[in-house]
Design an enzyme around this catalytic site. Structure first.
Site, PDB file in Angstrom:
ATOM      1  CE1 TYR A 274      -3.162  -2.988   0.840  1.00  0.00           C
ATOM      2  CE2 TYR A 274      -4.534  -1.071   1.215  1.00  0.00           C
ATOM      3  CZ  TYR A 274      -4.410  -2.427   0.997  1.00  0.00           C
ATOM      4  OH  TYR A 274      -5.522  -3.199   0.924  1.00  0.00           O
TER       5      TYR A 274
ATOM      6  CE  LYS B 257       2.739 -17.692  -3.272  1.00  0.00           C
ATOM      7  NZ  LYS B 257       1.811 -18.811  -3.505  1.00  0.00           N
TER       8      LYS B 257
ATOM      9  CG  ASP C 265      -0.984 -20.463  -2.018  1.00  0.00           C
ATOM     10  OD1 ASP C 265      -0.473 -20.505  -0.881  1.00  0.00           O
ATOM     11  OD2 ASP C 265      -0.405 -20.908  -3.034  1.00  0.00           O
TER      12      ASP C 265
ATOM     13  CG  ASP D 124      -7.950  -5.373   1.959  1.00  0.00           C
ATOM     14  OD1 ASP D 124      -8.919  -5.000   2.645  1.00  0.00           O
ATOM     15  OD2 ASP D 124      -7.872  -5.209   0.727  1.00  0.00           O
TER      16      ASP D 124
ATOM     17  CG  ASP E 191     -13.410  -7.811   2.391  1.00  0.00           C
ATOM     18  OD1 ASP E 191     -13.134  -7.178   3.421  1.00  0.00           O
ATOM     19  OD2 ASP E 191     -13.948  -7.282   1.393  1.00  0.00           O
TER      20      ASP E 191
HETATM   21  C1  IPM Z   1     -10.270  -1.710   4.087  1.00  0.00           C
HETATM   22  C2  IPM Z   1     -10.353  -1.164   2.673  1.00  0.00           C
HETATM   23  C3  IPM Z   1      -9.167  -0.249   2.395  1.00  0.00           C
HETATM   24  C4  IPM Z   1      -7.927  -1.120   2.471  1.00  0.00           C
HETATM   25  C5  IPM Z   1      -9.213   0.528   1.083  1.00  0.00           C
HETATM   26  C6  IPM Z   1     -10.493   1.279   0.900  1.00  0.00           C
HETATM   27  C7  IPM Z   1      -8.045   1.478   0.980  1.00  0.00           C
HETATM   28  O1  IPM Z   1     -10.452  -2.201   1.754  1.00  0.00           O
HETATM   29  O2  IPM Z   1     -10.309  -0.905   5.035  1.00  0.00           O
HETATM   30  O3  IPM Z   1     -10.200  -2.928   4.263  1.00  0.00           O
HETATM   31  O4  IPM Z   1      -7.586  -1.802   1.491  1.00  0.00           O
HETATM   32  O5  IPM Z   1      -7.282  -1.110   3.521  1.00  0.00           O
HETATM   33 MN    MN Z   2     -10.751  -4.144   2.649  1.00  0.00          MN
END
Ligand code: IPM
Ligand code: MN
Ligand code: NAD
Length: 348
Positions: A139, A185, A217, A241, A245
């Site tokens: 990032y 990784k 993975d 990240d 999710d």
């Molecule tokens: C999160 C989001 C952010 C990230 C984006 C919007 C920059 O996906 O807070 O998880 O990738 O950290």
């Molecule tokens: Mn995110």
């Protein structure tokens, strides 16, 4: 007691779920006699619209002077091509405040296990934490640029950045089942080789903690296949990240997951892990649980208000158990109706 909170509603469903979080925070304040002084600041797309900057100076100032920060969500198609996007503003906020440690708990109580698209018996008892490094890696690494012909991102980590997040994960593991999974990784990436070496070195200082390493993975498969096998997962920024999710699916919806981000010193920031959900924005249908649980995390981790956090979480889960579910979980309850139900329980 008196607490100063900077609130950043942001974009899309952000203001809708922030409204829910702040309503219930006020209810908790009345019930337990605390004064929560909340100031709302422009941020993200709303910051661009209001001031031309996703992270205006007054927002940075208000956040750094607050006792804690509550953020809902930012971003959306309207600002995708802005010179400085809402996402740039979010990364700048995290970096400026030094919020290197992002804690993302994933828990499935027995009463909500049936809401998962995965088999109930597999998800029942899931209770793990993703410790995501938040201010390094792909990032932020330089060089980072792109044009029509080529593009570069840089996956850079200093040992000190790995060290501090890994120690944090070990410390959390010591308060739980003493089991740590480091995800990397290391079969391919140089940064992961240093990551793994650092984890193994620090492990000698925590002999009670069982450590294992998974490649990202395989980890992404095992998290879904056998979620109850995990306790604390520590990983770099982008893997964390993506894995978090993915992990939200275990709970039934991305709209269920909160997070807390911490610095070495200064205020912590609490936010749902999801985004601004432009596909459902303005419909009063967003699941406010991610925000409500983020408020509970703030009460517990920044203010040590454990009884208050427990009361809020208990009221919210009672509402879910009674069958009041938003559309993401297959129900028809609106964001505001859900919030009112939780409020009514707290006021009883
Ligand atoms: C999160 C989001 C952010 C990230 C984006 C919007 C920059 O996906 O807070 O998880 O990738 O950290
Ligand atoms: Mn995110
Ligand atoms: P998203 O997380 O906004 O949405 C993904 C899916 O989950 C959508 O179908 C959405 O409707 C659903 N969803 C998310 N939260 C929900 C909730 N509380 N209740 C019900 N359903 C919910 O991800 P996206 O669509 O990829 O991104 C949209 C925007 O959000 C982008 O601009 C992205 O950069 C931004 N984003 C911001 C943050 C943040 O503010 N921390 C995090 C992730 C994405």
């Amino acid at each position: 007691m008196n607490y100063t909170i900077a609130a950043l509603p942001g974009d899309g469903i952000g203001p809708e779920i922030m409204e829910s979080g702040l309503t219930l925070l006020e209810t908790i304040g009345k019930k337990f006699q605390h004064e929560f002084n909340v100031t709302v600041y422009p941020f993200g797309g709303a910051g661009i619209d209001e001031t031309g900057d996703p992270l205006p100076p007054q927002t940075i100032k208000g956040c750094s002077e607050a006792d804690a920060i509550l953020l809902a969500a930012i971003g959306g198609p309207k600002w995708e091509k802005a010179e400085k996007t809402p996402e740039d503003g979010l990364l700048q906020l995290r970096k400026t405040l030094g919020l290197f440690s992002n804690i993302r708990p994933i828990a499935v109580s027995d009463s909500i296990a049936h809401l998962s698209p995965l088999k109930t018996e597999r998800v029942k008892g899931t209770d793990f934490i993703v410790v995501r490094e938040l201010t390094g890696g792909l990032y932020f690494g330089q060089p980072k640029h792109w044009n029509d012909e080529e593009a570069t991102d840089t996956l850079f980590y200093k040992k000190s950045e790995i060290d501090r997040i890994v120690r944090q994960a070990f410390d959390i593991a010591m308060t739980r089942s003493k089991k740590l999974t480091s995800v990397d990784k290391a079969n391919v990436l140089a940064s992961s080789k240093l990551w793994r070496k650092t984890v193994n070195e620090i492990a000698t200082e925590y002999p009670e903690v069982t450590v294992d390493h998974l490649y990202v993975d395989a980890a992404s498969m095992k998290i879904i296949q056998n979620p109850t096998a995990f306790d604390v997962i520590v990983t770099e920024n982008m893997f964390g990240d993506i894995l978090s999710d993915e992990a939200s699916v275990i709970t039934g919806s991305l709209g269920m997951l909160p997070s807390g981000s911490h610095a070495v010193s200064g205020p912590s920031l609490y936010e749902p892990i999801h985004g601004s959900a432009p596909d459902i924005a303005g419909k009063n249908s967003a699941n406010p649980m991610s925000m409500i649980l983020s408020v509970a995390m703030m009460l517990r981790q920044s203010f040590q208000l454990h009884e208050e956090a427990d009361a809020l979480e208990k009221a919210a889960s009672e509402v879910m158990d009674a069958g009041f579910l938003t559309a993401d979980l297959g129900g028809t309850t609106t964001t505001t109706a859900f919030t009112e139900q939780v409020k009514a329980i707290l006021e009883k």
